[in-house]
Scaffold this active site. Structure first.
Site, mmCIF file in Angstrom:
data_model
loop_
_atom_site.group_PDB
_atom_site.id
_atom_site.type_symbol
_atom_site.label_atom_id
_atom_site.label_comp_id
_atom_site.label_asym_id
_atom_site.label_seq_id
_atom_site.Cartn_x
_atom_site.Cartn_y
_atom_site.Cartn_z
ATOM 1 N N GLU A 164 17.123 -26.728 -6.297
ATOM 2 C CA GLU A 164 17.525 -27.433 -7.516
ATOM 3 C C GLU A 164 17.640 -28.934 -7.251
ATOM 4 O O GLU A 164 17.227 -29.755 -8.080
ATOM 5 C CB GLU A 164 18.871 -26.893 -8.031
ATOM 6 C CG GLU A 164 18.812 -25.488 -8.573
ATOM 7 C CD GLU A 164 18.960 -24.379 -7.533
ATOM 8 O OE1 GLU A 164 19.147 -23.224 -7.954
ATOM 9 O OE2 GLU A 164 18.883 -24.655 -6.312
ATOM 10 N N TYR A 183 -2.869 -39.152 -9.130
ATOM 11 C CA TYR A 183 -2.256 -37.911 -8.662
ATOM 12 C C TYR A 183 -2.193 -37.812 -7.147
ATOM 13 O O TYR A 183 -1.333 -37.134 -6.607
ATOM 14 C CB TYR A 183 -2.918 -36.672 -9.277
ATOM 15 C CG TYR A 183 -4.423 -36.662 -9.266
ATOM 16 C CD1 TYR A 183 -5.132 -36.286 -8.135
ATOM 17 C CD2 TYR A 183 -5.134 -37.012 -10.411
ATOM 18 C CE1 TYR A 183 -6.513 -36.278 -8.131
ATOM 19 C CE2 TYR A 183 -6.512 -37.002 -10.411
ATOM 20 C CZ TYR A 183 -7.206 -36.625 -9.265
ATOM 21 O OH TYR A 183 -8.575 -36.611 -9.267
ATOM 22 N N GLU A 199 18.703 -22.247 8.671
ATOM 23 C CA GLU A 199 17.627 -22.879 7.895
ATOM 24 C C GLU A 199 17.543 -24.376 8.163
ATOM 25 O O GLU A 199 16.492 -24.980 7.972
ATOM 26 C CB GLU A 199 17.840 -22.647 6.391
ATOM 27 C CG GLU A 199 17.618 -21.223 5.960
ATOM 28 C CD GLU A 199 17.801 -21.039 4.478
ATOM 29 O OE1 GLU A 199 16.814 -20.716 3.794
ATOM 30 O OE2 GLU A 199 18.949 -21.229 3.986
ATOM 31 N N LYS A 248 10.084 -21.451 -3.406
ATOM 32 C CA LYS A 248 10.398 -21.234 -1.993
ATOM 33 C C LYS A 248 9.972 -19.804 -1.648
ATOM 34 O O LYS A 248 10.779 -18.876 -1.651
ATOM 35 C CB LYS A 248 11.890 -21.462 -1.751
ATOM 36 C CG LYS A 248 12.286 -21.439 -0.289
ATOM 37 C CD LYS A 248 13.788 -21.723 -0.142
ATOM 38 C CE LYS A 248 14.222 -21.602 1.298
ATOM 39 N NZ LYS A 248 15.685 -21.743 1.426
#
Length: 127
Positions: A78, A58, A26, A103
Protein backbone atom coordinates in the site's frame (compact mmCIF):
# COMPACT_ATOMS: atom_id res chain seq x y z
CA UNK A 1 -10.56 6.17 -15.54
CA UNK A 2 -9.31 9.31 -17.24
CA UNK A 3 -10.76 12.74 -17.01
CA UNK A 4 -12.84 13.82 -19.96
CA UNK A 5 -10.59 14.65 -22.90
CA UNK A 6 -7.56 12.76 -21.63
CA UNK A 7 -6.19 9.56 -23.04
CA UNK A 8 -4.45 6.81 -21.10
CA UNK A 9 -0.86 5.61 -21.18
CA UNK A 10 -0.47 2.10 -19.78
CA UNK A 11 2.61 0.40 -18.37
CA UNK A 12 1.82 -3.21 -17.55
CA UNK A 13 3.83 -5.91 -15.84
CA UNK A 14 6.81 -3.79 -14.74
CA UNK A 15 8.86 -6.18 -12.60
CA UNK A 16 10.96 -4.69 -9.82
CA UNK A 17 13.03 -6.54 -7.22
CA UNK A 18 12.59 -4.85 -3.86
CA UNK A 19 13.03 -5.26 -0.14
CA UNK A 20 9.38 -5.40 0.90
CA UNK A 21 7.50 -6.99 3.76
CA UNK A 22 6.38 -6.79 7.37
CA UNK A 23 8.34 -9.77 8.68
CA UNK A 24 11.96 -9.50 9.80
CA UNK A 25 13.06 -12.21 7.37
CA UNK A 26 11.57 -10.22 4.47
CA UNK A 27 13.75 -7.22 5.27
CA UNK A 28 16.84 -9.27 4.43
CA UNK A 29 15.80 -10.47 0.96
CA UNK A 30 14.59 -9.09 -2.33
CA UNK A 31 11.15 -10.04 -3.62
CA UNK A 32 9.53 -9.37 -6.95
CA UNK A 33 6.84 -6.72 -7.23
CA UNK A 34 4.83 -6.31 -10.41
CA UNK A 35 3.58 -2.82 -11.19
CA UNK A 36 0.71 -1.90 -13.53
CA UNK A 37 0.05 1.77 -14.26
CA UNK A 38 -2.73 3.62 -16.04
CA UNK A 39 -1.83 7.29 -16.49
CA UNK A 40 -4.22 9.99 -17.68
CA UNK A 41 -2.41 11.89 -20.42
CA UNK A 42 -3.44 13.85 -23.49
CA UNK A 43 -1.70 12.02 -26.35
CA UNK A 44 -2.98 14.32 -29.11
CA UNK A 45 -0.03 16.73 -29.15
CA UNK A 46 2.49 13.89 -29.36
CA UNK A 47 0.49 12.16 -32.08
CA UNK A 48 0.62 15.32 -34.19
CA UNK A 49 4.28 16.20 -33.59
CA UNK A 50 5.69 12.65 -33.42
CA UNK A 51 8.17 14.00 -30.82
CA UNK A 52 9.04 12.29 -27.53
CA UNK A 53 9.14 15.68 -25.78
CA UNK A 54 5.38 15.95 -26.34
CA UNK A 55 4.68 12.44 -25.05
CA UNK A 56 4.63 10.86 -21.64
CA UNK A 57 7.96 9.02 -21.80
CA UNK A 58 7.03 5.58 -20.54
CA UNK A 59 10.69 4.51 -20.39
CA UNK A 60 11.48 7.44 -18.09
CA UNK A 61 8.38 6.71 -16.00
CA UNK A 62 9.36 3.04 -15.66
CA UNK A 63 12.92 3.90 -14.64
CA UNK A 64 11.75 6.47 -12.08
CA UNK A 65 9.28 4.02 -10.54
CA UNK A 66 11.95 1.32 -10.33
CA UNK A 67 14.45 3.71 -8.70
CA UNK A 68 11.85 4.92 -6.18
CA UNK A 69 10.86 1.39 -5.17
CA UNK A 70 14.47 0.28 -4.77
CA UNK A 71 15.57 3.41 -2.87
CA UNK A 72 14.67 1.96 0.53
CA UNK A 73 12.92 -0.99 2.17
CA UNK A 74 9.21 -0.70 2.77
CA UNK A 75 6.79 -2.85 4.74
CA UNK A 76 3.54 -2.56 2.77
CA UNK A 77 2.58 -2.66 -0.88
CA UNK A 78 0.00 0.00 0.00
CA UNK A 79 2.89 2.34 0.83
CA UNK A 80 4.49 1.51 -2.51
CA UNK A 81 1.28 2.25 -4.43
CA UNK A 82 0.75 5.64 -2.76
CA UNK A 83 4.40 6.59 -3.22
CA UNK A 84 4.31 5.76 -6.92
CA UNK A 85 1.18 7.89 -7.37
CA UNK A 86 2.83 10.86 -5.66
CA UNK A 87 5.99 10.40 -7.73
CA UNK A 88 4.00 10.44 -10.96
CA UNK A 89 2.10 13.59 -9.95
CA UNK A 90 5.24 15.42 -8.86
CA UNK A 91 7.76 14.39 -11.51
CA UNK A 92 5.64 13.71 -14.60
CA UNK A 93 2.66 16.03 -14.27
CA UNK A 94 -0.04 13.41 -14.63
CA UNK A 95 -3.32 14.43 -13.06
CA UNK A 96 -4.89 11.00 -12.59
CA UNK A 97 -3.32 7.60 -12.08
CA UNK A 98 -4.26 4.04 -11.34
CA UNK A 99 -1.52 2.01 -9.65
CA UNK A 100 -1.61 -1.74 -9.07
CA UNK A 101 1.18 -3.29 -7.01
CA UNK A 102 1.29 -7.09 -7.02
CA UNK A 103 3.39 -9.26 -4.75
CA UNK A 104 3.31 -12.73 -6.29
CA UNK A 105 4.10 -15.48 -3.85
CA UNK A 106 3.12 -13.49 -0.75
CA UNK A 107 0.37 -16.01 -0.01
CA UNK A 108 1.51 -19.48 -1.06
CA UNK A 109 -2.00 -20.71 -1.84
CA UNK A 110 -2.91 -17.66 -3.96
CA UNK A 111 -1.78 -16.93 -7.50
CA UNK A 112 -1.21 -13.28 -6.55
CA UNK A 113 -1.94 -10.61 -4.00
CA UNK A 114 -2.17 -6.96 -4.94
CA UNK A 115 -3.47 -3.53 -4.09
CA UNK A 116 -4.91 -1.20 -6.69
CA UNK A 117 -5.48 2.49 -6.07
CA UNK A 118 -6.85 5.27 -8.21
CA UNK A 119 -5.85 8.83 -7.39
CA UNK A 120 -6.23 12.28 -8.81
CA UNK A 121 -3.82 15.06 -8.03
CA UNK A 122 -6.26 16.54 -5.49
CA UNK A 123 -6.29 13.23 -3.54
CA UNK A 124 -2.71 13.76 -2.38
CA UNK A 125 -1.66 15.40 0.88
CA UNK A 126 -0.89 18.67 -0.93
CA UNK A 127 -4.02 18.51 -3.16
Amino acid sequence: MSQQGLDEVLIEGLEVDAVIGVYDWEQGIQQKLVIDLVLAWDCQRASQSDEINDALDYAAVSQAVERWIQAKPRALIETVAEGIAELLFKDFGVTEVQVKVSKPGAVPTAANVAVKIQRTRVDGPFG
